[in-house]
Design a protein around this motif. Sequence first.
Motif, PDB file in Angstrom:
ATOM      1  N   ASP A 223       6.354  55.897 -23.427  1.00 49.47           N
ATOM      2  CA  ASP A 223       6.664  56.572 -22.113  1.00 49.47           C
ATOM      3  C   ASP A 223       7.896  57.316 -22.383  1.00 49.47           C
ATOM      4  O   ASP A 223       7.886  58.452 -21.689  1.00 49.47           O
ATOM      5  CB  ASP A 223       6.608  55.588 -20.968  1.00 49.47           C
ATOM      6  CG  ASP A 223       5.444  54.996 -20.518  1.00 49.47           C
ATOM      7  OD1 ASP A 223       4.399  55.727 -20.869  1.00 49.47           O
ATOM      8  OD2 ASP A 223       5.379  54.073 -20.094  1.00 49.47           O
TER       9      ASP A 223
ATOM     10  N   GLU B 229      11.614  49.269 -24.259  1.00 53.88           N
ATOM     11  CA  GLU B 229      10.478  48.407 -23.887  1.00 53.88           C
ATOM     12  C   GLU B 229       9.306  49.376 -23.780  1.00 53.88           C
ATOM     13  O   GLU B 229       8.090  48.938 -23.799  1.00 53.88           O
ATOM     14  CB  GLU B 229      11.051  47.712 -22.671  1.00 53.88           C
ATOM     15  CG  GLU B 229      12.099  46.747 -22.942  1.00 53.88           C
ATOM     16  CD  GLU B 229      11.809  45.623 -23.950  1.00 53.88           C
ATOM     17  OE1 GLU B 229      10.498  45.198 -23.903  1.00 53.88           O
ATOM     18  OE2 GLU B 229      12.667  45.238 -24.501  1.00 53.88           O
ATOM     19  N   SER B 230       9.601  50.818 -23.332  1.00 54.08           N
ATOM     20  CA  SER B 230       8.612  51.569 -22.983  1.00 54.08           C
ATOM     21  C   SER B 230       8.500  53.016 -23.831  1.00 54.08           C
ATOM     22  O   SER B 230       8.759  54.174 -23.359  1.00 54.08           O
ATOM     23  CB  SER B 230       8.567  52.087 -21.386  1.00 54.08           C
ATOM     24  OG  SER B 230       8.367  50.894 -20.702  1.00 54.08           O
TER      25      SER B 230
ATOM     26  N   CYS C 124       8.228  58.125 -13.169  1.00 55.81           N
ATOM     27  CA  CYS C 124       7.702  56.767 -13.486  1.00 55.81           C
ATOM     28  C   CYS C 124       7.935  55.829 -12.358  1.00 55.81           C
ATOM     29  O   CYS C 124       7.428  54.503 -12.690  1.00 55.81           O
ATOM     30  CB  CYS C 124       8.017  56.290 -14.946  1.00 55.81           C
ATOM     31  SG  CYS C 124       7.867  57.200 -16.471  1.00 55.81           S
TER      32      CYS C 124
ATOM     33  N   TRP D  37      14.895  50.697 -21.007  1.00 54.37           N
ATOM     34  CA  TRP D  37      13.761  51.200 -20.543  1.00 54.37           C
ATOM     35  C   TRP D  37      12.989  51.861 -21.832  1.00 54.37           C
ATOM     36  O   TRP D  37      11.604  51.718 -22.373  1.00 54.37           O
ATOM     37  CB  TRP D  37      13.655  52.251 -19.411  1.00 54.37           C
ATOM     38  CG  TRP D  37      12.166  52.868 -19.331  1.00 54.37           C
ATOM     39  CD1 TRP D  37      11.256  52.394 -18.483  1.00 54.37           C
ATOM     40  CD2 TRP D  37      11.901  54.331 -19.803  1.00 54.37           C
ATOM     41  NE1 TRP D  37       9.981  53.427 -18.651  1.00 54.37           N
ATOM     42  CE2 TRP D  37      10.592  54.528 -19.171  1.00 54.37           C
ATOM     43  CE3 TRP D  37      12.513  55.075 -20.280  1.00 54.37           C
ATOM     44  CZ2 TRP D  37      10.066  55.775 -19.400  1.00 54.37           C
ATOM     45  CZ3 TRP D  37      12.091  56.494 -20.360  1.00 54.37           C
ATOM     46  CH2 TRP D  37      10.866  56.703 -20.207  1.00 54.37           C
TER      47      TRP D  37
ATOM     48  N   THR E 220       0.420  52.018 -29.651  1.00 56.21           N
ATOM     49  CA  THR E 220       1.264  50.959 -29.564  1.00 56.21           C
ATOM     50  C   THR E 220       0.876  49.489 -29.936  1.00 56.21           C
ATOM     51  O   THR E 220       1.638  48.711 -30.284  1.00 56.21           O
ATOM     52  CB  THR E 220       2.008  50.666 -28.013  1.00 56.21           C
ATOM     53  OG1 THR E 220       0.755  50.313 -27.195  1.00 56.21           O
ATOM     54  CG2 THR E 220       2.505  51.936 -27.355  1.00 56.21           C
TER      55      THR E 220
END
Length: 500
Positions: free
Chosen positions: A60, A56-57, A40, A53, A83
């Motif tokens: 992913d 928030e993601s 990433c 991370w 999402t």
Amino acid sequence: MSKESRPGREEILECQVMWEPDSKKNTQMDRFRAAVGAACGLALENYDDLYHWSVESYSDFWAEFWKFSGIVFSRMYDEVVDTSKGIADVPEWFKGSRLNYAENLLRHRENDRVALYVAREGREDIVKVTFQELQQQVALYAAAMRKMGVRKGDRVVGYLPNSAHAVEAMLAAASIGAIWSSTSPDFGVNGVLDRFSQIQPKLIFSVEAVVYNGKEHGHMDKLQQVVKGLPDLKKVVVIPYFTSREKIDISKIPNSVFLDDFLATGTGEQPPQLEFEQLPFSHPLFIMFSSGTTGAPKCMVHSAGGTLLQHLKEHILHGNTTSSDIILYYTTVAPTSSPASWARIPPFPCTKGRFRPATWAWPWRRGVRKERQCGERAVSWYAQSHFRASPHTSGTTRTGASTGRRISPNSQVSGRTATTAGSTPRPGASSCWAGVTAPSTPTECASAARRSITSYTLNGKKVEVAVKHIIAGKPVEQRGAFSNPETLDLYRNIPELQGF
């Protein structure tokens, strides 16, 4: 908590440090962090960076862990998750993928290695089941199940001790796409029927007796009553567990058969081969149940993909577990602890409810943090044990919640964490400040409190029915049975529910 407000090393040393991880050790968590960074284009320097991370993601995060875990699948997913959907929308995870839970658990090709160590009370020997033996047994169970008509979506249950038989029957059901549930032999007839009658099983496995505290406890009378209360049963498989089959009378149990005879129905000229039904990620795998303390036991369905991916994450990342490790699971197969976790490890980075596949929660919405001195009253607050937080990762900070309680030294916060506040009135009490959440409006304050407070009975069980009655405007009797009856009033006249 910002880096500026994180405690210093001296605050941690107020408590004796019992153990610290070796920061130089190359763990699977480190390797995953490095893999995420490379894939990433991120500079994730430590666990704290990885944690933030992952929150928030989250899409992913799960996509990267899918690759890292080496999950076995027959069709790749089209999308991890939409999402844009919230928790109430029940978003679909890993849409389009096809896999099988049992295939992933039986994928090891080192056939001579031990898959299960089985210990039983009253016996000194440890039974060893290799991967090859486990695969052969699961194939026999699955073939017999298919022969009797078990299909995808059918319910198969076990009234069994925690044994190799339970694992084999569960994996066989999962290989077909049937849904497994279980309860231990110490459950009474009513307790079993309260649960199994809801899911209408087609097939049940049971033992004839168990041994507890050096004494044999017969099981056939209870089994007979359970079978009588489950009219949808097509087959009852009795496993001679304590005595030989010659000494067991199954004539009074309709559609009953001994395990050996049942397995023989699926065999032909050649030993049966394992076949794994390829299923959607969200296909039901296990049905567990609530305790039933405050009402009828509620079914909790765990999906095949969600259970698989979550356990892989816990074992690989948190436990740093490899195929050479041995995990002890010392429990029964009671419906509140099994079968979804024959080995359970505490959960990982992804903490917001809708960000974890097949897991739903009501997220906490924070207000403005303030500091209050000992003895002051807070309507809704949470206390962070700052002296326990690492200044490098902040990964061990715990939170608690209270409603209208005075902040006091060594106070218990909703049964979750103890903390202290400044201006300690008691000699010898340690001193540290407590973070307080004070939402801006009374409505938000009550809403935040409801999200973080749980009502309990005097014996520590969560209250569900009483809360439902309060919300519905009905009276709640026997409030004296609750350890914190004042919390029930938080659910009275909720503005957001008026008019429903």
